[in-house]
Enzyme design. Structure first.
Site, PDB file in Angstrom:
ATOM      1  N   TYR A  73       0.857  -1.183   0.000  1.00 11.94           N
ATOM      2  CA  TYR A  73       0.000   0.000   0.000  1.00 11.94           C
ATOM      3  C   TYR A  73       0.895   1.236   0.000  1.00 11.94           C
ATOM      4  CZ  TYR A  73      -3.462   3.410   1.722  1.00 11.94           C
ATOM      5  OH  TYR A  73      -4.278   4.501   1.880  1.00 11.94           O
TER       6      TYR A  73
ATOM      7  N   ASP B 207       9.354   2.733  -0.311  1.00 10.64           N
ATOM      8  CA  ASP B 207       8.317   3.446   0.432  1.00 10.64           C
ATOM      9  C   ASP B 207       8.532   3.130   1.923  1.00 10.64           C
ATOM     10  OD1 ASP B 207       4.645   3.444   0.485  1.00 10.64           O
ATOM     11  OD2 ASP B 207       6.160   4.411   1.747  1.00 10.64           O
TER      12      ASP B 207
ATOM     13  N   LYS C 155       4.526   9.414   8.761  1.00 13.52           N
ATOM     14  CA  LYS C 155       4.314   8.876  10.108  1.00 13.52           C
ATOM     15  C   LYS C 155       5.321   9.399  11.141  1.00 13.52           C
ATOM     16  CE  LYS C 155       2.178   4.723   8.178  1.00 13.52           C
ATOM     17  NZ  LYS C 155       0.789   4.714   8.637  1.00 13.52           N
TER      18      LYS C 155
HETATM   19  P1  KE4 Z   1      -0.819   8.319   4.672  1.00 13.53           P
HETATM   20  O1  KE4 Z   1      -1.360   9.055   3.455  1.00 13.53           O
HETATM   21  O2  KE4 Z   1      -1.887   7.471   5.367  1.00 13.53           O
HETATM   22  O3  KE4 Z   1      -0.082   9.265   5.638  1.00 13.53           O
HETATM   23  O4  KE4 Z   1       0.319   7.329   4.177  1.00 13.53           O
HETATM   24  C1  KE4 Z   1       0.025   6.392   3.166  1.00 13.53           C
HETATM   25  C2  KE4 Z   1       0.985   5.220   3.283  1.00 13.53           C
HETATM   26  C3  KE4 Z   1       2.001   5.102   2.363  1.00 13.53           C
HETATM   27  N1  KE4 Z   1       2.893   4.075   2.431  1.00 13.53           N
HETATM   28  C4  KE4 Z   1       2.832   3.153   3.427  1.00 13.53           C
HETATM   29  C5  KE4 Z   1       3.841   2.057   3.467  1.00 13.53           C
HETATM   30  C6  KE4 Z   1       1.810   3.232   4.407  1.00 13.53           C
HETATM   31  O5  KE4 Z   1       1.754   2.299   5.389  1.00 13.53           O
HETATM   32  C7  KE4 Z   1       0.867   4.279   4.345  1.00 13.53           C
HETATM   33  C8  KE4 Z   1      -0.268   4.411   5.345  1.00 13.53           C
HETATM   34  N2  KE4 Z   1      -0.442   3.322   6.241  1.00 13.53           N
HETATM   35  C9  KE4 Z   1      -1.804   3.135   6.725  1.00 13.53           C
HETATM   36  C10 KE4 Z   1      -1.814   1.939   7.678  1.00 13.53           C
HETATM   37  N3  KE4 Z   1      -1.279   0.777   7.109  1.00 13.53           N
HETATM   38  C11 KE4 Z   1      -2.335   4.364   7.368  1.00 13.53           C
HETATM   39  C12 KE4 Z   1      -3.555   4.132   8.214  1.00 13.53           C
HETATM   40  C13 KE4 Z   1      -4.827   4.530   7.482  1.00 13.53           C
HETATM   41  O6  KE4 Z   1      -4.901   4.360   6.240  1.00 13.53           O
HETATM   42  O7  KE4 Z   1      -5.732   5.010   8.185  1.00 13.53           O
END
Ligand code: KE4
Length: 432
Positions: free
Chosen positions: A149, A244, A272
């Protein structure tokens, strides 16, 4: 806390009202508990390794707002730094020295990063870096891995992990076919599949993006040679390699997975932890590539609140705390005690389980394993995971509400917290 005393009346009331106001009652789908059943818990406040909900229940937290709370929630030094920063205002929309400070810290820490641009989320970081690799190579196609993701931008919602996998969405409606066609996918840990995609799309692949340690299909580690193999393949076919590290950055090691595994990508995305709980994303890498980003170069990307002083302050203080000696040894020790205990207890209770950890990131599947990719992960027993999650929740342990997420510890988790967690697991797993 035992089942009969586990009251969530206020959470249920607030969530019922929320569902009338916001789609699914949440600001992000994975919070909705869809795959584990029951109602989401509405939080009231957080501190150290703990959460308190609106009904007064206390939990040990292994989500840590999905990674940022690595120093523990509301760390006093972060809060104090923010308090002082607040006196100077919240956002300037203009250069501020704090951007220099955090940029230098990121450049000093992350091997691939010679220059960095701040944005407001991991999604923004990943969508910007994709535009950048296309601008730099003049090519349009992207290779990603099933179950990984990279935020919710159109071109990444192809066989994606995290909430997309959790909700079992084939891929999201609204993503134009023309966009999805440019996103090629391969199974994680399958170098031959990547080579085949390069051969089938000669001179068309701008880059390969991956989670160097997967958290969004559950916790999946790279097989020996996988990351090095991708480094070689991308060089051989003239494509760029993007790690990533939104989740792994400053968590797997201070320099991220690229430091841990000794493989340097061309570009890295972050988020994060570098915001310390406030909205910060970032992308960075080789100077010759980053120099294409406007206004230095022609590739456009912008943001009203990017680099704002409050978010920079939280990020700076968080990285300062993480730089202190012994940080990653402590995370590794506490997390290892947790996951090894969970696996032992589950096996003694007769369950097939597979899992592990690296530093402060861990995961466990209800299957014998091994788990090398998303297909393997999907074979695990989701129903049993849902029951495990519920049972732990009722005993005051807050785990990620999806099998397709990783677990996170923090510097605030104590041995007593781990012992309490293992006690709860003993009760739940022997009753499943
Ligand atoms: P954000 O746009 O949520 O800040 O980041 C996207 C993203 C990009 N790359 C990786 C590897 C990530 O894990 C994420 C976001 N992770 C999720 C949880 N696995 C955020 C939680 C959510 O979507 O509410």
């Amino acid at each position: 806390m035992l089942t009969e005393t586990f009251k969530t009346t206020k959470s249920e009331e607030i969530f019922a009202a929320a569902q009338q106001l916001m789609p699914g009652g949440v600001s992000s789908p994975v919070r909705a508990f869809k795959s584990v059943g029951g109602q989401p818990i509405v939080f009231d406040h957080v501190k150290d390794a703990y959460i308190w909900d609106v009904d007064g229940n206390q939990y040990i937290d292994y989500v840590g707002t999905w990674g940022p709370a690595i120093c523990g929630h509301s760390h006093p030094e972060v809060i104090e730094a923010l308090r002082l920063a607040l006196d100077k205002g919240t956002s300037f929309g203009a250069p501020c020295i704090l951007e220099n400070v955090l940029a230098q810290m990121v450049i000093d820490a992350v091997p691939s990063v010679e220059m960095v641009r701040f944005v407001n989320s991991g999604t923004e970081a990943c969508m910007s870096v994709l535009r950048l690799i296309r601008a730099f190579t003049g090519r349009e196609k992207l290779i990603k891995f099933e179950g990984c993701y990279h935020g919710h931008a159109d071109m990444f919602l192809v066989k994606a992990g995290s909430g997309v996998a959790t909700l079992g969405l084939p891929d999201s409606p609204g993503v134009p076919k023309t966009v999805a066609e440019n996103t090629l996918t391969a199974p994680y840990n399958d170098l031959q599949a990547v080579r085949t995609l390069f051969e089938e799309n000669p001179e068309q692949v701008a880059g390969v993006i991956l989670e160097p340690v997967v958290g969004n299909a559950g916790f999946i580690v790279p097989d020996a040679g996988f990351l090095a193999g991708l480094r070689e393949l991308t060089k051989e076919y003239g494509a760029l390699l993007v790690f990533d590290e939104v989740m792994t950055g400053f968590r797997i090691a201070y320099g991220g997975a690229q430091e841990k595994f000794g493989i340097t990508p061309d570009l890295t995305t972050m988020g994060k932890v570098i915001g310390g709980g406030l909205p910060v994303g970032a992308y960075g890498g080789r100077k010759d590539i980053m120099s294409m980003v406007a206004p230095a170069g022609p590739m456009y990307q912008a943001g009203t609140l990017s680099g704002n002083p409050l978010a920079m302050t939280a990020g700076i203080k968080t990285l300062e705390l993480l730089k202190r000696p012994g940080t990653y040894e402590q995370l590794d020790r506490v997390t290892g005690k947790l996951i090894h205990g969970l696996l032992r207890i589950a096996r003694e209770a007769g369950h097939e389980v597979y899992g592990g950890h690296i530093s402060g990131m861990f995961g466990m599947f209800f299957t014998a394993g091994p788990i090398h990719n998303y297909e393997d992960a999907k074979k695990s027993d989701m129903q049993k995971f849902g029951k495990f999650h519920r049972g732990m929740l009722e005993r005051g342990i807050y785990l990620a509400p999806s099998q397709f997420e990783a677990g996170f510890t923090s510097l605030a988790h104590t041995d007593a917290d781990i012992d309490k967690t293992l006690e709860a697991a003993q009760a739940v797993l022997s009753s499943l």
